[in-house]
Scaffold this motif. Structure first.
Motif: not given
Length: 632
Positions: A64, A67, A95-96, A98-100, A102-103, A266, A270
């Motif tokens: 994070r 990113s 952005n992807e 950042n989602d990665y 999050g997982q 998910i 990403c």
């Protein structure tokens, strides 16, 4: 093969049917050590999962931060870079990513919730259950040991009594068989006493025997109960506890794998998003965007004309011919040079001709009739041009203004410092922003109008007059925005007209013919405007050594410059008749453009239209500055 398969089945059956109570009846201490190791293993596995969770949290945090580090900063140059497809793809990748991250946080959360917390609670329960089972086992062992001690005690007592009875019987037999005793009375007394003692000992031995047999029977019964009922039952519970522990570890390992498997779809999305972002890069579109960003709208410079320096040798220079050379004759190229003026004529000349005396005080009466014209600004004698130029160059504020104009700074409000194409885009963007703000204000005005109508129809809901101040304020804002919009639209129309003239060669040629037909040829000092390759304007003027011609050239250099940009608007509070040089008249309530704020001398420079501008007393007007234009 069938025989081997049958033996393997029997081994599996025996293995599956083995019971700790019967197979390990004498391994109480080893079972205690083994179960203690089992708990330590669960604790070690829990520690492993906890460290894995901490790694996931740390990894997600670092991802994070990475990113966020490369995200475009607000109000920075990086925002302009994201008009290119490659930069937008990079932003999508961030952005992807950042989602990665999050997982991985989800993995850590699920590991903590479904494994670490569960195993921590289970370990406490397992320790309590193990303690209870082994406490029962120790109590059963203590009981059987006490029973064995009682049996051993009765056995030793029975053995001692038997030995004493045997000695008493031997003593009686010895006395009874002695032939040397002659006295009958002594014989009778000794024989009777030995017999009684022997009988007593035999009775005690008999009682001890019965007690021993009783304890022996009791111990055998308790021992049978201990090894065939109590211990198997306790060991069976311990075995079930151990099997449950092992099963719990297996379930935790399965959950560990499922937690990682659940985020794979998910994570895959990403990664697909990153792939799609890379596929969205269009090199042709980026190169086209470069053209849109840096296209100036200028045309390449034409051929350089021949400058014949020999012409100056064929004419005789005189004062009369020199003074009239601006209207007739060939221009002299001997001392000509291109000038690039970083300021405009009206800027410099207005600074030189600004009022030097304090402004008149505002009228004491609010009525315009009390002081119809207001105090007059004092008449100033004209000073030589050189003196005013020296004053201009030594003024700190004016020097800063000159430097900002020379270096470019943030540019004037009308974006005249930009090339035509970029100026058109900048003005169009400004108009769009103003229209958006204007639409917001209009919507807010409509909403307040409806609210006022509701208050009029329903007085108990509110006072209609309470909305009027806000409506008046919004109306003023709308008027100001409309004025700004018209101002920028006029500038935009001017730029588009110039671009259209440049893009249409026939129109440009006809305009050139018209200018040649209506304008007399100036052979000596006529300016030749052209565009330099770097996009700036240059003007060619011939120069002479005579002061009068030089001052005339100075005036001609600024004839075609654009006016000063406006930095706000103002409303006149009192009428003022500007009869002195550098001032402008105004009526009460008139709206004017502010092009230069008060520098501390009490005068503000304003404009009525493109041709009328001058100074008015600052105390006679109410100024509304445009913050963005003032800062620029």
């Amino acid at each position: 093969m069938h025989r081997n398969r049958g033996s393997f089945g029997r081994i599996c059956t025996e293995t599956m049917s083995c019971r700790w109570g019967t197979e390990l009846w004498d391994q109480f201490d080893n079972l205690e050590k083994h179960t203690h190791w089992g708990i330590e293993f669960v604790e070690r596995y829990t520690k492993f999962v906890k460290e894995r969770s901490e790694i996931e949290i740390s990894y997600a945090k670092q991802i994070r931060n990475l990113s966020k580090k490369y995200q475009p900063k607000k109000n920075s140059r990086e925002e302009d870079e994201y008009k290119y497809t490659s930069c937008r793809a990079f932003l999508m990748t961030l952005n992807e990513l950042n989602d990665y991250a999050g997982q991985h946080e989800v993995i850590a959360e699920n590991l903590t919730t479904h494994i670490i917390c569960e195993l921590t609670r289970y370990i406490q329960e397992l320790k309590a259950e193990r303690k209870s089972h082994f406490h029962d086992g120790r109590r059963a062992q203590q009981h059987i040991e006490n029973s064995w001690k009682q049996l051993e005690s009765s056995k030793r007592r029975f053995e001692r009594d038997c030995k004493e009875a045997d000695r008493a019987q031997q003593y009686f037999d010895k006395i009874d068989a002695d032939i040397n005793v002659t006295k009958a009375d002594v014989e009778k007394r000794c024989s009777l006493k030995a017999r009684q003692q022997a009988q007593l000992k035999h009775q005690v031995a008999e009682d001890s025997k019965n007690e021993y047999l009783t304890y022996l029977q009791k111990f055998n019964k308790e021992q049978n109960e201990h090894y065939y009922n109590l211990i198997p039952h306790i060991f069976q519970k311990i075995q079930e506890m151990e099997e449950k522990r092992i099963e719990k570890v297996g379930e935790s390992m399965k959950t560990y794998a499922e937690v990682n498997r659940k985020v794979l779809p998910i994570v895959s999305k990403c990664l697909d998003g990153m792939t799609n972002a890379a596929a969205s890069i269009e090199p042709t579109m980026d190169t086209k965007q470069v053209v849109e960003s840096f296209k100036s709208g200028f045309e390449p410079p034409g051929d350089v004309e021949v400058e014949d320096y020999s012409l100056s040798m064929r004419r005789t220079v005189s004062e009369s011919s020199y003074l009239n050379s601006r209207g007739e004759g060939k221009p002299s190229r001997s001392n000509s040079r291109g000038k690039l003026w970083p300021f405009k004529r009206n800027k410099l000349m207005s600074l030189l001709a600004s009022p030097r005396q304090p402004p008149p005080p505002p009228p004491t009466s609010p009525s315009p009739g009390a002081v119809p014209n207001g105090p007059q600004s004092p008449q100033q004698p004209k000073e030589p041009l050189s003196h005013r130029l020296n004053e201009f160059m030594t003024s700190k504020h004016k020097m800063q203004c000159l430097r900002s104009l020379t270096r470019g700074g943030s540019g004037p409000e009308d974006c005249s410092h930009l090339p035509p194409e970029q100026r058109r885009k900048k003005l169009q963007a400004k108009i769009n922003d103003i229209n958006k703000e204007l639409q917001k204000e209009v919507d807010q005005r409509d909403a307040l109008t409806k609210m006022k109508d509701v208050y009029v129809k329903n007085p108990h809901m509110g006072d209609p007059n309470s909305v009027d101040p806000r409506l008046e304020e919004i109306g003023q804002d709308i008027d100001k925005l409309e004025l700004e919009s018209r101002k920028y639209e006029a500038w935009l129309l001017e730029v588009e007209t110039r671009l259209a003239e440049k893009s249409d060669p026939h129109r440009r040629q006809s305009g050139l013919y018209e200018s040649n037909a209506t304008t007399p040829v100036n052979n000596n000092c006529a300016p030749v405007n052209r565009e330099s390759p770097d996009g700036s304007y240059t003007e060619d003027h011939s120069t002479e050594h005579h002061l009068k011609s030089r001052s005339t050239d100075f005036d001609d250099d600024f004839d075609d410059e654009d006016p000063l940009p406006t930095i706000g608007t103002c409303k006149s509070l009192y009428p003022f008749e500007g009869q002195n040089e550098g001032t402008i008249s105004m009526a009460e309530g008139e709206l004017l453009y502010v092009i230069e704020e008060d520098k501390g001398d009490g005068w503000t420079r304003v404009r009525r239209n493109e041709d009328e501008e001058g100074y008015v007393p600052t105390s006679y007007i109410k100024v509304f500055f445009d913050t963005n234009a003032k800062d620029s």
